[in-house]
Design an enzyme around this catalytic site. Structure first.
Site, PDB file in Angstrom:
ATOM      1  N   HIS A   1       5.447  -6.346  23.005  1.00 27.34           N
ATOM      2  CA  HIS A   1       6.158  -6.237  24.282  1.00 27.34           C
ATOM      3  C   HIS A   1       7.401  -5.395  24.013  1.00 27.34           C
ATOM      4  O   HIS A   1       8.513  -5.894  23.896  1.00 27.34           O
ATOM      5  CB  HIS A   1       6.536  -7.637  24.779  1.00 27.34           C
ATOM      6  CG  HIS A   1       7.124  -7.650  26.157  1.00 27.34           C
ATOM      7  ND1 HIS A   1       6.553  -7.019  27.230  1.00 27.34           N
ATOM      8  CD2 HIS A   1       8.250  -8.232  26.638  1.00 27.34           C
ATOM      9  CE1 HIS A   1       7.295  -7.206  28.297  1.00 27.34           C
ATOM     10  NE2 HIS A   1       8.337  -7.940  27.973  1.00 27.34           N
TER      11      HIS A   1
ATOM     12  N   ARG B   1      18.930  -7.854  28.026  1.00 32.74           N
ATOM     13  CA  ARG B   1      19.374  -6.534  27.549  1.00 32.74           C
ATOM     14  C   ARG B   1      20.441  -5.918  28.434  1.00 32.74           C
ATOM     15  O   ARG B   1      20.474  -6.164  29.631  1.00 32.74           O
ATOM     16  CB  ARG B   1      18.182  -5.570  27.563  1.00 32.74           C
ATOM     17  CG  ARG B   1      17.265  -5.755  26.429  1.00 32.74           C
ATOM     18  CD  ARG B   1      16.342  -4.570  26.331  1.00 32.74           C
ATOM     19  NE  ARG B   1      15.220  -4.646  27.258  1.00 32.74           N
ATOM     20  CZ  ARG B   1      14.349  -3.664  27.417  1.00 32.74           C
ATOM     21  NH1 ARG B   1      14.504  -2.531  26.760  1.00 32.74           N
ATOM     22  NH2 ARG B   1      13.342  -3.793  28.253  1.00 32.74           N
TER      23      ARG B   1
ATOM     24  N   VAL C   1      15.839 -15.140  35.115  1.00 34.11           N
ATOM     25  CA  VAL C   1      14.408 -15.401  34.965  1.00 34.11           C
ATOM     26  C   VAL C   1      14.116 -16.880  35.232  1.00 34.11           C
ATOM     27  O   VAL C   1      13.193 -17.216  35.980  1.00 34.11           O
ATOM     28  CB  VAL C   1      13.903 -15.002  33.556  1.00 34.11           C
ATOM     29  CG1 VAL C   1      12.435 -15.359  33.392  1.00 34.11           C
ATOM     30  CG2 VAL C   1      14.111 -13.512  33.303  1.00 34.11           C
TER      31      VAL C   1
ATOM     32  N   ASN D   1      19.247 -14.307  20.038  1.00 37.18           N
ATOM     33  CA  ASN D   1      18.280 -15.159  20.727  1.00 37.18           C
ATOM     34  C   ASN D   1      17.495 -16.062  19.784  1.00 37.18           C
ATOM     35  O   ASN D   1      17.017 -17.124  20.182  1.00 37.18           O
ATOM     36  CB  ASN D   1      17.336 -14.303  21.578  1.00 37.18           C
ATOM     37  CG  ASN D   1      18.038 -13.785  22.818  1.00 37.18           C
ATOM     38  OD1 ASN D   1      19.153 -14.220  23.113  1.00 37.18           O
ATOM     39  ND2 ASN D   1      17.412 -12.879  23.537  1.00 37.18           N
TER      40      ASN D   1
END
Ligand code: APR
Length: 311
Positions: free
Chosen positions: A177, A84, A15, A97
């Site tokens: 989310h 994930r 990302v 995290n």
């Protein structure tokens, strides 16, 4: 000469590096890319930089394992943390995290006390809460990647189903989310017409279900990681709206302070993003059923926040 705008991206994984590339190509800010793995951010930054002469951008981009180079950033994007694996939910990433996001937030705010933080690390709603807790920033300056991505997934599915341009679709996905996201077909339109009037109810349900499982579908296909092209596109839209003071209304994970009757929680709702971060939380007219779904999502996030035992 005016000072260039600066964006720091923490995490040079999928990302983070996709984000760095997209932002560099926009030519709107200098970029610092940070990771704990030695050589990784340096190598990726150099590679992106060398695409500049071909693509035609002049953004400076440096990779680093420290925080000196991040000083004075306007926006900091946090992507560091685990992604994930198949069979995992975003919530399964909480404890791993949480430690990473807590640590990096502290380091980031030490160097860029006036920045706006965009959190991408999952579970994002809880991570936004954590980043706010650690940074002590006002809620306007801590925002999570959430609804833009989920709405983009729904738009993609609706456009394919009706064979129309994605630009004609305006989708709304709020809430958590995760599996408690609140997809709003009633407010999702194609050229202004609600999809509920364009598609049979079973089709709408199928598209909603695919949207809720949109991230998991990609994790299942990739097997070794999670989505990053669409997430990085969504983050770039958020960064641009802030840096360029676009004031776009985008669905993002934000701390609520009474809006939608909710407090002390983080979920995705539409917000106006401009130079000072969240400039307005937009309150949509919702049916009682939709409001209840939002309250249920908020409760699930609150439970996750409770697990972190912050005080
Ligand atoms: N400081 C800086 N970087 C870190 C730290 C840390 N303390 N801990 C981990 N990282 C880095 C890793 O070294 C890795 O390069 O974060 C990067 C994560 O990259 P990927 O594993 O490729 O994960 P990615 O797909 O980028 O997802 C990152 O964003 O969308 C969410 O669910 C996703 O939580 C995940 C996050």
């Amino acid at each position: 000469m005016s000072k260039s705008m600066k964006v720091t991206i923490i995490g040079a994984g999928n990302v983070g590096s996709a984000c760095a590339q997209r932002l560099a190509e926009r030519n709107i800010a200098d970029i610092a890319l940070v990771d704990i793995v030695e050589g990784l951010p340096q190598g990726k930054a150099l590679d992106i930089l060398q695409s500049g002469p071909v693509i035609g951008f002049g953004s400076r981009i440096i990779g680093t394992n420290g925080y000196e180079e991040t000083a004075g950033s306007d926006v900091v994007v946090i992507t560091s943390g685990s992604a994930r694996k198949p069979g995992m939910t975003r919530d399964d990433l909480l404890m791993t995290n949480m430690k990473i996001v807590g640590e990096v937030t502290e380091k980031v705010v030490g160097k860029s006390p006036d920045c706006t933080i965009i959190v991408a690390t999952n579970p994002v709603d809880a991570m936004v809460y954590l980043a706010r807790h650690v940074s002590k920033f006002p809620r306007e300056r801590v925002i999570g990647l959430s609804g833009i991505l989920d709405s983009a997934r729904l738009s993609t599915f609706v456009a394919a189903e009706l064979n129309v341009a994605t630009a004609a679709v305006d989708a709304y996905v709020l809430g958590e989310h995760g599996k408690n996201m609140v997809v709003l077909p009633r407010l999702t339109t194609v050229n202004g017409v609600p999809v509920t009037e364009l598609l049979p109810a079973e089709t709408v349900s199928r598209l909603v279900e695919r949207t809720v499982g949109g991230g998991a579908e990609i994790v299942g296909l990739l097997k070794t990681g999670s989505a990053f092209y669409a997430p990085s596109a969504a983050i770039t839209q958020m960064v641009e709206s802030i840096l360029l003071d676009r004031k776009s209304t985008l669905c993002c994970a934000v701390s609520l302070d009474g809006e939608y009757g909710l407090k002390d929680t983080v979920i995705s709702v539409p917000v106006k993003l401009g130079r000072s971060g969240i400039e307005e939380v937009v309150e949509l007219e919702l049916t009682s059923e939709e409001r209840q779904a939002l309250a249920d999502a908020a409760k699930v996030v609150q439970e996750l926040i409770g697990v972190m035992q912050l005080n």
